[in-house]
Design a protein around this motif. Sequence first.
Motif, PDB file in Angstrom:
ATOM      1  N   PRO A   1       0.833  -1.213   0.000  1.00 48.74           N
ATOM      2  CA  PRO A   1       0.000   0.000   0.000  1.00 48.74           C
ATOM      3  C   PRO A   1       0.863   1.256   0.000  1.00 48.74           C
ATOM      4  N   LYS A   2       0.292   2.347  -0.505  1.00 57.79           N
ATOM      5  CA  LYS A   2       1.018   3.611  -0.550  1.00 57.79           C
ATOM      6  C   LYS A   2       1.331   4.134   0.851  1.00 57.79           C
ATOM      7  N   ALA A   3       0.593   3.633   1.841  1.00 58.08           N
ATOM      8  CA  ALA A   3       0.820   4.087   3.223  1.00 58.08           C
ATOM      9  C   ALA A   3       2.203   3.693   3.728  1.00 58.08           C
ATOM     10  N   ILE A   4       2.831   2.700   3.099  1.00 57.65           N
ATOM     11  CA  ILE A   4       4.161   2.263   3.524  1.00 57.65           C
ATOM     12  C   ILE A   4       5.205   3.003   2.701  1.00 57.65           C
ATOM     13  N   SER A   5       6.092   3.702   3.369  1.00 51.81           N
ATOM     14  CA  SER A   5       7.141   4.449   2.677  1.00 51.81           C
ATOM     15  C   SER A   5       8.120   3.493   2.000  1.00 51.81           C
ATOM     16  N   LYS A   6       8.909   4.019   1.063  1.00 51.83           N
ATOM     17  CA  LYS A   6       9.884   3.193   0.369  1.00 51.83           C
ATOM     18  C   LYS A   6      10.922   2.623   1.327  1.00 51.83           C
ATOM     19  N   ILE A   7      11.312   3.434   2.315  1.00 52.24           N
ATOM     20  CA  ILE A   7      12.326   2.957   3.270  1.00 52.24           C
ATOM     21  C   ILE A   7      11.754   1.849   4.146  1.00 52.24           C
ATOM     22  N   ALA A   8      10.488   2.010   4.581  1.00 52.56           N
ATOM     23  CA  ALA A   8       9.844   0.966   5.384  1.00 52.56           C
ATOM     24  C   ALA A   8       9.651  -0.299   4.549  1.00 52.56           C
ATOM     25  N   SER A   9       9.287  -0.131   3.268  1.00 45.62           N
ATOM     26  CA  SER A   9       9.137  -1.291   2.372  1.00 45.62           C
ATOM     27  C   SER A   9      10.453  -2.039   2.244  1.00 45.62           C
ATOM     28  N   SER A  10      11.545  -1.288   2.153  1.00 50.15           N
ATOM     29  CA  SER A  10      12.869  -1.902   2.050  1.00 50.15           C
ATOM     30  C   SER A  10      13.166  -2.759   3.269  1.00 50.15           C
ATOM     31  N   LEU A  11      12.873  -2.223   4.467  1.00 47.51           N
ATOM     32  CA  LEU A  11      13.109  -2.973   5.703  1.00 47.51           C
ATOM     33  C   LEU A  11      12.296  -4.258   5.705  1.00 47.51           C
ATOM     34  N   ILE A  12      11.004  -4.161   5.382  1.00 36.43           N
ATOM     35  CA  ILE A  12      10.117  -5.325   5.413  1.00 36.43           C
ATOM     36  C   ILE A  12      10.608  -6.398   4.442  1.00 36.43           C
ATOM     37  N   LYS A  13      10.963  -5.984   3.227  1.00 39.27           N
ATOM     38  CA  LYS A  13      11.400  -6.951   2.224  1.00 39.27           C
ATOM     39  C   LYS A  13      12.728  -7.600   2.602  1.00 39.27           C
ATOM     40  N   MET A  14      13.594  -6.849   3.272  1.00 42.91           N
ATOM     41  CA  MET A  14      14.874  -7.428   3.693  1.00 42.91           C
ATOM     42  C   MET A  14      14.690  -8.388   4.866  1.00 42.91           C
ATOM     43  N   LEU A  15      13.691  -8.143   5.707  1.00 46.40           N
ATOM     44  CA  LEU A  15      13.390  -9.058   6.805  1.00 46.40           C
ATOM     45  C   LEU A  15      12.697 -10.319   6.293  1.00 46.40           C
ATOM     46  N   CYS A  16      11.943 -10.190   5.196  1.00 43.29           N
ATOM     47  CA  CYS A  16      11.152 -11.301   4.664  1.00 43.29           C
ATOM     48  C   CYS A  16      11.780 -11.918   3.417  1.00 43.29           C
ATOM     49  N   ARG A  17      13.103 -11.941   3.356  1.00 39.69           N
ATOM     50  CA  ARG A  17      13.764 -12.649   2.259  1.00 39.69           C
ATOM     51  C   ARG A  17      13.457 -14.139   2.370  1.00 39.69           C
ATOM     52  N   HIS A  18      13.244 -14.783   1.214  1.00 39.47           N
ATOM     53  CA  HIS A  18      12.859 -16.197   1.222  1.00 39.47           C
ATOM     54  C   HIS A  18      13.958 -17.075   1.789  1.00 39.47           C
ATOM     55  N   ASN A  19      15.209 -16.742   1.481  1.00 41.26           N
ATOM     56  CA  ASN A  19      16.352 -17.485   2.008  1.00 41.26           C
ATOM     57  C   ASN A  19      16.655 -16.986   3.423  1.00 41.26           C
ATOM     58  N   PRO A  20      16.526 -17.831   4.445  1.00 40.36           N
ATOM     59  CA  PRO A  20      16.723 -17.381   5.836  1.00 40.36           C
ATOM     60  C   PRO A  20      18.077 -16.722   6.073  1.00 40.36           C
ATOM     61  N   SER A  21      19.130 -17.208   5.409  1.00 36.93           N
ATOM     62  CA  SER A  21      20.468 -16.667   5.649  1.00 36.93           C
ATOM     63  C   SER A  21      20.641 -15.267   5.072  1.00 36.93           C
ATOM     64  N   GLU A  22      19.738 -14.849   4.196  1.00 36.29           N
ATOM     65  CA  GLU A  22      19.831 -13.530   3.580  1.00 36.29           C
ATOM     66  C   GLU A  22      19.006 -12.473   4.316  1.00 36.29           C
ATOM     67  N   ARG A  23      18.242 -12.878   5.306  1.00 34.78           N
ATOM     68  CA  ARG A  23      17.373 -11.927   6.005  1.00 34.78           C
ATOM     69  C   ARG A  23      18.174 -10.956   6.856  1.00 34.78           C
ATOM     70  N   LEU A  24      17.676  -9.739   6.911  1.00 34.50           N
ATOM     71  CA  LEU A  24      18.282  -8.745   7.784  1.00 34.50           C
ATOM     72  C   LEU A  24      18.196  -9.255   9.220  1.00 34.50           C
ATOM     73  N   GLY A  25      19.298  -9.243   9.921  1.00 33.26           N
ATOM     74  CA  GLY A  25      19.348  -9.776  11.278  1.00 33.26           C
ATOM     75  C   GLY A  25      19.967 -11.157  11.340  1.00 33.26           C
ATOM     76  N   SER A  26      20.014 -11.872  10.175  1.00 37.63           N
ATOM     77  CA  SER A  26      20.529 -13.238  10.157  1.00 37.63           C
ATOM     78  C   SER A  26      21.989 -13.310   9.755  1.00 37.63           C
ATOM     79  N   ARG A  27      22.553 -12.179   9.381  1.00 36.08           N
ATOM     80  CA  ARG A  27      23.931 -12.175   8.897  1.00 36.08           C
ATOM     81  C   ARG A  27      24.908 -12.047  10.067  1.00 36.08           C
ATOM     82  N   ARG A  28      26.160 -11.846   9.733  1.00 39.30           N
ATOM     83  CA  ARG A  28      27.221 -11.877  10.761  1.00 39.30           C
ATOM     84  C   ARG A  28      27.004 -10.848  11.859  1.00 39.30           C
ATOM     85  N   ASN A  29      26.482  -9.686  11.508  1.00 44.80           N
ATOM     86  CA  ASN A  29      26.303  -8.617  12.495  1.00 44.80           C
ATOM     87  C   ASN A  29      25.013  -8.741  13.299  1.00 44.80           C
ATOM     88  N   GLY A  30      24.207  -9.728  12.986  1.00 48.82           N
ATOM     89  CA  GLY A  30      22.977  -9.928  13.739  1.00 48.82           C
ATOM     90  C   GLY A  30      22.048  -8.725  13.682  1.00 48.82           C
TER      91      GLY A  30
END
Length: 444
Positions: free
Chosen positions: A355-384
């Motif tokens: 939806p337009k209610a979600i800013s581009k930056i917020a969309s970026s965060l959501i999509k990076m958290l919801c990557r299909h590959n678990p190892s690619e998700r934000l928070g799952s990498r070396r820096n946690g």
Amino acid sequence: PPRVCSVPSLLSLPKDAIMKMCDLMEEARYTQGDYIIRQGATGDTFYVINKGQVKSGATRTGDEEQILSKLSERQWFGEKALWGEDVRAANVIAVSDVACLLIDRDDILGGMVFDSSLETPEVKDPASLASSTLSDFQIISTLGAGDFGHTDLVQFKSNVKDLFAMRVLDKKAIIHNGLREHVARERNILMDAACPFLVRTVLFACRCLYMLTEACLHGDLYSLLKDKYVLFESSTKFYTACVTQALTFLHARNVVYRDVKPENIVLDERGYAKLVGSKCLKKIEVGKKTYTFCGTPGYMAPEVIFNKGHSVAADFWSLGVFVFELLTGGIPFNDVDPMRLLSETVRGIDNIDFPKAISKIASSLIKMLCRHNPSERLGSRRNGAKDIQKHKWFEGFNWDGLSKRMLSPPLSPKVSILFFFFFFGRGGICMDNASPPNMISCPL
């Protein structure tokens, strides 16, 4: 290393400390026009320019931005942030494509995202409650009831100022539904979880099967969302940061939560958000996975649905769905038919129209958290979780202030005992070493 050694404020450090600091530095890239630092934001990162050029400028009230300086390769900025909280006095903007080596204050100090010195319980010391019995408490009111028991608001007869929530569980129902192990896991994890972003269990008595916890009587985020429909981005950011801190605490102890959703997040007397206890809590050995079909449909990660084995990365997927729901009032994967809901989930976040209610930056965060590959998700990498903190959506957010509970919450909650969080909302599922019939073969 020579670039770092030239920084005046680092000259007093031993050479081996500087070398170790260089080993910890990571590269970040920016394109022309990107804001690397924003004026007024709280900073904890030091930068060395590896390639390109930046300009710094300050904006005064009612004035246009005044360019203060330009910096090129082998120069640096942001060093004050290494020695204490630094409110940025100027913007730093990429003039061209820029590559910087950067390091956070926490890395230099050898600290973690969650400061262990803050892990002090806000409730009565469990040791002083060990000999307590039911007769020591006085029931004020019933907060809620469900299939496995009820919850009462209670106080000590000897000290009426101490309020607790007492969960009285039905032993037969727990055993009959195969939840004995889940209740034991929740007890073991939360009895030791002295974290200000988790609702702590302070007493558990097997002989009566009652559990004493903090009494958070100020509503849950699901009720708040139903009342307001959507939350402002600033409010969503605050509550997401609280949940991130709670997950960081659990993940550092190899515990996966597996049921992040608004119903499981309550507000304390100040308005800070806390994760409640859940039957989905589980400790996993380092490097291992669990195969429990566990969580709430619509929030489950694909690897949970496919029964491929999952670990703490599943929590970051749920966190992305959580952010989406707070900003829009609904979850991205939503269907009344459970099979279609699971199918929509495994197709992934990239097939969802935001939806337009979600800013581009917020969309970026959501999509990076919801990557299909678990190892690619934000928070799952070396820096946690540090990678979540560094995302542009959290730019300027005061994480230190949050950990020290110095920030003003977006809402000052009022006491409400018309609900209770242990039994209401969208129910979660927990099936050890199994998956529901036909769910694994759901059509794509």
